[in-house]
Design a protein around this motif. Structure first.
Motif, PDB file in Angstrom:
ATOM      1  N   TYR B  34     107.178  69.529  57.436  1.00  0.00           N
ATOM      2  CA  TYR B  34     106.285  68.444  57.844  1.00  0.00           C
ATOM      3  C   TYR B  34     106.629  67.954  59.238  1.00  0.00           C
ATOM      4  CZ  TYR B  34     104.842  67.894  52.966  1.00  0.00           C
ATOM      5  OH  TYR B  34     104.323  68.090  51.724  1.00  0.00           O
ATOM      6  N   ALA B  35     105.630  67.494  59.946  1.00  0.00           N
ATOM      7  CA  ALA B  35     105.896  66.747  61.172  1.00  0.00           C
ATOM      8  C   ALA B  35     105.349  65.344  60.972  1.00  0.00           C
ATOM      9  CB  ALA B  35     105.225  67.407  62.361  1.00  0.00           C
ATOM     10  N   LEU B  36     106.127  64.357  61.396  1.00  0.00           N
ATOM     11  CA  LEU B  36     105.706  62.963  61.336  1.00  0.00           C
ATOM     12  C   LEU B  36     105.466  62.553  62.782  1.00  0.00           C
ATOM     13  CD1 LEU B  36     105.382  60.681  59.322  1.00  0.00           C
ATOM     14  CD2 LEU B  36     107.813  60.239  59.491  1.00  0.00           C
ATOM     15  N   LEU B  37     104.195  62.418  63.123  1.00  0.00           N
ATOM     16  CA  LEU B  37     103.820  62.271  64.534  1.00  0.00           C
ATOM     17  C   LEU B  37     103.275  60.873  64.806  1.00  0.00           C
ATOM     18  CD1 LEU B  37     103.209  63.736  67.298  1.00  0.00           C
ATOM     19  CD2 LEU B  37     100.969  64.261  66.366  1.00  0.00           C
ATOM     20  N   GLY B  38     103.698  60.267  65.888  1.00  0.00           N
ATOM     21  CA  GLY B  38     103.163  58.962  66.256  1.00  0.00           C
ATOM     22  C   GLY B  38     103.864  58.426  67.479  1.00  0.00           C
ATOM     23  N   PRO B  39     103.293  57.402  68.112  1.00  0.00           N
ATOM     24  CA  PRO B  39     103.929  56.821  69.304  1.00  0.00           C
ATOM     25  C   PRO B  39     105.163  56.014  68.908  1.00  0.00           C
ATOM     26  CG  PRO B  39     101.991  55.569  68.709  1.00  0.00           C
ATOM     27  CD  PRO B  39     102.041  56.733  67.768  1.00  0.00           C
ATOM     28  N   SER B  40     106.004  55.654  69.894  1.00  0.00           N
ATOM     29  CA  SER B  40     107.200  54.893  69.542  1.00  0.00           C
ATOM     30  C   SER B  40     106.776  53.533  69.004  1.00  0.00           C
ATOM     31  CB  SER B  40     108.124  54.749  70.749  1.00  0.00           C
ATOM     32  OG  SER B  40     107.459  54.088  71.781  1.00  0.00           O
ATOM     33  N   GLY B  41     107.503  53.070  68.005  1.00  0.00           N
ATOM     34  CA  GLY B  41     107.178  51.800  67.378  1.00  0.00           C
ATOM     35  C   GLY B  41     106.120  51.912  66.303  1.00  0.00           C
ATOM     36  N   ILE B 191     111.408  67.443  57.401  1.00  0.00           N
ATOM     37  CA  ILE B 191     110.535  66.387  57.933  1.00  0.00           C
ATOM     38  C   ILE B 191     110.986  66.137  59.371  1.00  0.00           C
ATOM     39  CG2 ILE B 191     109.686  64.043  57.655  1.00  0.00           C
ATOM     40  CD1 ILE B 191     110.385  64.227  54.704  1.00  0.00           C
ATOM     41  N   TYR B 192     110.099  66.419  60.287  1.00  0.00           N
ATOM     42  CA  TYR B 192     110.435  66.444  61.706  1.00  0.00           C
ATOM     43  C   TYR B 192     109.683  65.305  62.392  1.00  0.00           C
ATOM     44  CZ  TYR B 192     111.068  68.813  66.265  1.00  0.00           C
ATOM     45  OH  TYR B 192     111.406  69.161  67.537  1.00  0.00           O
ATOM     46  N   VAL B 193     110.411  64.330  62.873  1.00  0.00           N
ATOM     47  CA  VAL B 193     109.786  63.182  63.525  1.00  0.00           C
ATOM     48  C   VAL B 193     109.658  63.451  65.023  1.00  0.00           C
ATOM     49  CG1 VAL B 193     110.232  60.818  64.262  1.00  0.00           C
ATOM     50  CG2 VAL B 193     110.482  61.434  61.878  1.00  0.00           C
ATOM     51  N   THR B 194     108.486  63.208  65.577  1.00  0.00           N
ATOM     52  CA  THR B 194     108.308  63.434  67.011  1.00  0.00           C
ATOM     53  C   THR B 194     107.124  62.633  67.549  1.00  0.00           C
ATOM     54  OG1 THR B 194     107.914  65.099  68.705  1.00  0.00           O
ATOM     55  CG2 THR B 194     106.901  65.479  66.579  1.00  0.00           C
ATOM     56  N   HIS B 195     107.132  62.426  68.868  1.00  0.00           N
ATOM     57  CA  HIS B 195     105.975  61.798  69.513  1.00  0.00           C
ATOM     58  C   HIS B 195     105.228  62.843  70.331  1.00  0.00           C
ATOM     59  CE1 HIS B 195     107.986  62.008  73.370  1.00  0.00           C
ATOM     60  NE2 HIS B 195     109.074  61.618  72.749  1.00  0.00           N
ATOM     61  N   ALA B 200     104.910  68.865  67.261  1.00  0.00           N
ATOM     62  CA  ALA B 200     104.447  68.661  65.885  1.00  0.00           C
ATOM     63  C   ALA B 200     103.554  69.811  65.442  1.00  0.00           C
ATOM     64  CB  ALA B 200     103.699  67.335  65.782  1.00  0.00           C
ATOM     65  N   LEU B 201     102.616  70.179  66.305  1.00  0.00           N
ATOM     66  CA  LEU B 201     101.630  71.189  65.911  1.00  0.00           C
ATOM     67  C   LEU B 201     102.257  72.576  65.773  1.00  0.00           C
ATOM     68  CD1 LEU B 201      98.589  70.129  68.114  1.00  0.00           C
ATOM     69  CD2 LEU B 201      99.003  69.612  65.719  1.00  0.00           C
ATOM     70  N   THR B 202     103.191  72.911  66.647  1.00  0.00           N
ATOM     71  CA  THR B 202     103.777  74.245  66.569  1.00  0.00           C
ATOM     72  C   THR B 202     104.758  74.328  65.399  1.00  0.00           C
ATOM     73  OG1 THR B 202     105.371  73.572  68.218  1.00  0.00           O
ATOM     74  CG2 THR B 202     103.563  74.928  68.974  1.00  0.00           C
ATOM     75  N   ALA B 218      96.519  63.097  57.583  1.00  0.00           N
ATOM     76  CA  ALA B 218      97.517  64.128  57.343  1.00  0.00           C
ATOM     77  C   ALA B 218      96.788  65.434  57.087  1.00  0.00           C
ATOM     78  CB  ALA B 218      98.387  63.768  56.150  1.00  0.00           C
ATOM     79  N   GLY B 219      97.333  66.512  57.571  1.00  0.00           N
ATOM     80  CA  GLY B 219      96.670  67.786  57.355  1.00  0.00           C
ATOM     81  C   GLY B 219      97.350  68.894  58.119  1.00  0.00           C
ATOM     82  N   GLU B 220      96.814  70.090  57.986  1.00  0.00           N
ATOM     83  CA  GLU B 220      97.362  71.210  58.735  1.00  0.00           C
ATOM     84  C   GLU B 220      97.076  71.004  60.219  1.00  0.00           C
ATOM     85  OE1 GLU B 220      96.036  74.929  57.259  1.00  0.00           O
ATOM     86  OE2 GLU B 220      96.881  74.584  55.256  1.00  0.00           O
ATOM     87  N   PRO B 221      97.926  71.539  61.089  1.00  0.00           N
ATOM     88  CA  PRO B 221      97.746  71.320  62.527  1.00  0.00           C
ATOM     89  C   PRO B 221      96.331  71.645  63.005  1.00  0.00           C
ATOM     90  CG  PRO B 221      99.829  72.410  62.139  1.00  0.00           C
ATOM     91  CD  PRO B 221      99.159  72.305  60.806  1.00  0.00           C
TER      92      PRO B 221
END
Lengths: 363, 368, 319
Positions: B34-41, B191-195, B200-202, B218-221
């Motif tokens: 999984y990737a957990l994607l979002g801006p800081s905060g 579970i990979y956290v990133t901004h 995230a997509l790769t 949430a979904g596939e890239p």
């Protein structure tokens, strides 16, 4: 004004951090691009006068300023970390360099602070303290402080590296517009090739403390003179394959194509091809076929990154457009057009065809 | 390995006045990346710390398969975590660092050795095993930290908190694909956290987009890229993000200024009520032509970024910026007028930031 | 890249910046040019130099002056060379005091450093209790040295002192620091531990506070025991502050004077007669300025050398 680094070297604990740097930086923006340990920060510190070089001179408009303290020079510096005065408001932070400048009176300071704050999009945050700001806003404040006082030399050391990806994209565009009109020498360092490309400014490629090349970044991308330059400006990274000269042709993993110029048989070469130049369909009649095993496919929606294993356990990455599905472990054939292959000799110098015009490698 | 189920889990740092993480229900399925994607905060790290047990959620319950772990501390959860900056036992060798989590759990000596060597081979640390970890450069140190996260065979999940921040761009690509291969070989839940949307997509089988403490989609890239359900997803995923252009639905037709660009189709194929709407189309799908060839809008070119492998054509349509991504060597020149075409299957309509429909062909009403 | 490179061909302000060729002579000039350096900072150091001269160097020179002369009266003195140094180093009383002081310092370090670190580890990290703990721990440091001596002189007394009385009457152990040399030694040692462990604790506490949170989180996740966390995360990161703590405590304990002077006056017999107490007896009590001067210099030198050795060993082992 112009800034000249004349044979600047820096050595620390037996290691050479900068090796005989010779650069002339004119007005306007110059990008300094290189990997993490290239010496970008050291070069900027020397240019600013924050640390003295072990040898060589720093000249401003032809005048030697090598030993002159940074406080006597007209320099502003933006760091990768967001550095602001924590006890001052955003307004006071931006005003701080102006208070030492006789050219600004009280009203002049206020006017100038509001002007740069507007430019950096933080005009409505002037009353806040840094702790109450997000990372992006803090860095905008730090940049605004550096921009507030008209300086001869503005140095930005990877200013966007600690920011969110999206914020970076936006600030990059803002900065590009701002520096386009700058009348000072602006030196901007980055490790990100895409950032360097998007600024489209005169660019210095730095590596292992040496100047690798200087020129227009798009030009360097299309016609890299050395392997180091090609590698520094490629994201995703270059694919490298070993080649050898036989009967005037280059042989590489069973492929064979004419060498750009005559070479002694048995000469070892390094072949480089960018991931987006590798395809899974034959797009030109001259394209060479490479059998490969699929290791991994990364599908991002806009593109598919196909990781391949070639004979001899060589890795190859193909950057394919759109969404394409593959099964890891399967065999396939990929195609590479020799016109898109950069050929370097063993020392990393590019081999160009003698006389013949170079193929335009765009696209 | 286990499914990790969050049941109405939310967290507030100020006793419920504001939610750092709004209550959510979600299952992280075993053995997926999984990737957990979002801006800081946005609450990414809060969510990660709740899963690892470093933080107890204000509300909700956490299950690892059938076992409730809401109040169980980190040590009892069998979780591995890699932090943003290298966290090493500095006076130990690289080998001892990698062996540390195994030795603490009393793995037999030969298994420790075998696992350490396996991980070090995968990450290319073989030559550094005897080195003292603090003598390595930050990038290498982070690879060692990564190795320590991956060395245990029986973990419920490996949590990675922006693990490639201090690594050189070129090395990032290698490490990410390596991580993905390791994932395939070991079957860990990651579970990979990133901004960083590219990261995230790769990396991920499935991407979870978080914004302001809330799960947006949430979904596939490919799904997130091709059919974003929310304006934020359109903007945050893709570089540059999705173009958003104000338009108006009049009599079932979507108009940008004076130009009709298509008919409006609702989510279930029906029409949409008239009123303002925003058109979302990715730069990758905007087609640029010198003359109008299909329903399109006139745009003034403001600049071209030559990115090497491709070009970005910046334009303005009725004063709103629209970017088109074209093959390198675009013939567009600044201050000329070009026509932009939005392919129906890749163009969506948004109201209140949420997708409400998509563009459909004009059905013979070609010319406005 | 040996030739001068320019951001060449870049169109700036409508003009192409020409490349400047590198002149060989230009490079030679660079090397020959003495670099202008800013030397003004030295003037700022001057006041310190002057005051150190008055407070340290000049008095020290007076001591050196005394140490090589036999002073009968201010106007009557003879040069005796290294005679006093020889006699001081051979004096059995001085030698005994030296061993005693060294032993005391060693015991002080062995007790105070682990105790201080332990205290720092268990101190609360946040909330009201953090402030309470900090104040409580710091309290002994705020008391003047001679007062510390007085407190312990009374506290340890078998008749009216709470500590001494408890040991004698509750624990049933015969304890009298005025008569028994072991009891006196223990009293002085415990007093020093009570007085100075807080300093070590505060230094260690500051060191522990500076360790970033992820280190502890990583240790939890790696399944490290509390001991392993201490051994592999906290202790390695305390190296810097502990180096300072060890240096400070060694210097201070090796020169301890006030407290034993107040509590035991160096007795019973010579049991707590440390170098400093002996020195003051020779210098002030007997007014033997020559031997006292030689004694002082040796004392001073020894502290310097040992501190240097400590410092080198502690910083080297960290690499």
């Amino acid at each position: 004004m112009t800034l000249i680094l004349d044979g600047v070297s820096v050595r620390q604990r037996g290691e050479t951090w900068l090796d005989d740097i010779r650069l002339e930086l004119p007005n306007g923006m110059t990008t300094l691009v290189g990997p993490m340990t290239a010496g970008k920060t050291t070069l900027m510190r020397v240019a600013a006068g924050l640390s003295p070089p072990d040898s060589g001179r720093v000249l401003v408009d032809g005048k030697d300023v090598t030993g002159i303290s940074v406080r006597k020079r007209s320099v502003a510096f933006v760091y990768q970390q967001f550095i602001n005065y924590p006890s001052l408001t955003v307004h006071e932070n931006i005003a701080s360099p102006l208070r030492l400048d006789r050219r600004f009176d009280r009203e002049g300071i206020d006017r100038r602070v509001r002007e740069v704050a507007e430019l950096m999009g933080i005009a409505d945050l002037l009353g806040r303290r840094p702790a109450e700001l997000s990372g992006g806003q803090q860095q905008r404040t730090a940049i605004a402080r550096a921009l507030a006082r008209p300086v001869d030399l503005l140095l930005l050391d990877e200013p966007l590296a600690n920011l969110d990806f999206k914020l970076r994209e936006q600030l990059r565009a803002d900065l590009k517009a701002m520096f386009a009109q700058s009348r000072s020498v602006v030196l901007y360092s980055t490790a990100d090739p895409n950032e360097a490309l998007s600024f489209a400014a005169p660019t210095v490629v730095l590596g292992e403390g040496r100047v690798r090349h200087v020129g227009e970044v798009a030009d360097m991308y299309a016609h890299p003179p050395t392997l180091a330059v090609a590698a520094t400006l490629s994201d995703p990274p270059l694919n490298l394959l070993p080649g050898v000269v036989r009967d005037g042709r280059i042989e590489c993993l069973g492929m064979s194509f004419p060498a750009p110029r005559a070479h002694v048989d048995g000469t070892d070469l390094i072949l480089a091809v960018r991931p987006h130049q590798v395809s899974i369909t034959r797009e030109s009649p001259g394209a060479l076929a490479l059998p490969a095993e699929i290791r991994l496919a990364e599908v991002t929606g806009s593109a598919t990154f196909l990781h391949l294993l070639l004979p001899g356990r060589r890795h190859l990455v193909a950057h394919l457009p759109g969404t394409q599905l593959f099964t890891p472990g399967e065999s396939t054939v990929v195609y590479v057009d020799p016109a898109h292959v950069f050929v370097f000799d063993a020392t990393g110098e590019r081999l160009l065809a003698t006389g013949a015009a170079e193929v335009d490698l765009h696209g | 390995m286990a499914d990790i189920r969050l049941e109405g889990v939310g967290h507030s740092y100020d006793g419920g006045a504001t939610w750092a993480l709004k209550p959510m229900t979600w299952t992280w399925r075993s053995a997926r990346a999984y990737a957990l994607l979002g801006p800081s905060g946005c609450g990414k790290t809060t969510l990660l710390n709740i899963i690892s047990g470093l933080l107890t959620p204000t509300v909700g319950r956490i299950w690892f398969d059938d076992r409730e772990v809401t109040g169980v501390p980190t040590a009892g959860r069998n979780i591995a975590q890699v932090f943003q900056f290298p966290v090493l036992y500095e006076e130990m060798s690289v080998y001892d660092n990698l062996a540390f989590p195994l030795r603490n759990r009393k793995y037999p000596k030969n298994e420790v050795d075998q696992r350490v060597r396996q991980v070090s081979r995968l990450l290319g640390l073989d030559d550094l095993l005897r080195r003292r970890s603090r003598r390595l450069d930050p990038g290498r140190q982070q690879i060692v930290s990564l190795g320590r996260g991956l060395v245990r065979s029986q973990v419920a999940a490996v949590l990675l908190d922006e693990p490639l921040t201090v690594v050189d761009p070129a090395l990032k690509w290698t490490l990410r694909s390596k991580l993905k291969e390791i994932h395939r070989d070991t079957g860990h839940t990651l579970i990979y956290v990133t901004h960083d949307q590219t990261e995230a997509l790769t990396f991920a089988d499935e991407v979870v987009v978080l914004n302001e403490g809330e799960m947006v989609q949430a979904g596939e890239p490919a799904e997130l890229f091709l059919s974003p359900a929310h304006e934020f997803v359109g903007h945050f995923i893709g570089s540059p993000g999705m173009n958003m252009l104000p338009a108006e639905i009049v009599g079932g037709v979507v108009c940008v200024g004076q130009a009709d660009v298509g008919t409006a189709a609702g989510q279930s194929g029906d029409g949409l009520p008239p009123g303002p709407v925003r058109i979302g189309v990715r730069p990758e799908f905007v087609r640029v032509t010198g003359a109008r060839t299909s329903p399109g809008v006139a745009a003034r070119v403001t600049g071209i970024d030559r990115m090497g492998a491709y070009d970005l054509v910046h334009t303005r349509v009725n004063g709103h910026p629209v970017i088109a991504r074209t093959a390198a060597g675009s013939a567009c020149r600044p201050d000329t007028v070009e026509f932009l075409h939005f392919p129906e299957e890749r163009t969506f309509l948004f109201r209140d930031e949420v997708r409400c429909g998509s563009l459909a062909p004009l059905n013979g009403r070609d010319q406005a | 890249m040996s030739e001068q490179t320019t951001v060449a061909g870049s169109q700036v302000g409508g003009e192409v910046v020409p490349a400047t060729p590198a002149g060989g002579s230009g490079a030679a000039e660079t090397r020959a040019d003495p670099k202008p350096r800013n030397n003004r900072a030295w003037w700022l150091v001057l006041p310190v130099v002057v005051s150190v001269a008055f407070t340290a160097v000049i008095p020290l020179m007076t001591v050196v002056n005394f140490s090589v002369q036999d002073v009968f009266s201010p106007s009557d003195r003879i040069f005796v060379g290294l005679e006093w140094f020889r006699s001081v180093t051979r004096d059995p009383e001085v030698r005994a005091a030296f061993v005693r002081t060294l032993l005391f310092s060693a015991q002080v370090l062995l007790l105070e450093i682990p105790l201080g670190v332990a205290l720092a580890v268990v101190m609360p990290r946040r909330g009201v209790w953090m402030s309470v703990a900090l104040v409580l721990v710091a309290l002994p440091l705020l008391i003047p040295w001679n007062v510390v001596g007085t407190i312990w002189q009374i506290f340890a007394r078998g008749d009216i002192g709470l500590g001494g009385w408890t040991i004698n009457n509750v624990l049933g152990i015969n304890f009298n620091y005025t008569l028994d040399s072991t009891d006196a030694w223990i009293t002085v040692l415990v007093m020093d531990v009570w007085h100075w462990t807080p300093l070590v604790a505060l230094l260690a506490y500051a060191g522990l506070r500076s360790i970033p949170g992820p280190y502890f989180q990583a240790a939890q996740i790696d399944g490290a025991s509390a001991w392993a966390t201490f051994r592999h995360i906290q202790l390695p990161r305390l190296r810097g502050v502990l180096t300072i703590a060890i240096l400070l405590r060694f210097m201070d304990s090796f020169m301890i004077y006030t407290e034993p002077f107040v509590v035991t006056g160096g007795g019973p017999g010579n049991a707590t007669s440390f170098l400093s107490i002996l020195l003051s007896k020779i210098a002030v009590g007997q007014f033997d300025l020559g031997p006292a001067g030689a004694f002082s210099l040796l004392y001073f030198l020894f502290v310097q050398i040992l501190c240097y050795v400590f410092f080198t060993v502690l910083t080297r082992s960290g690499r």
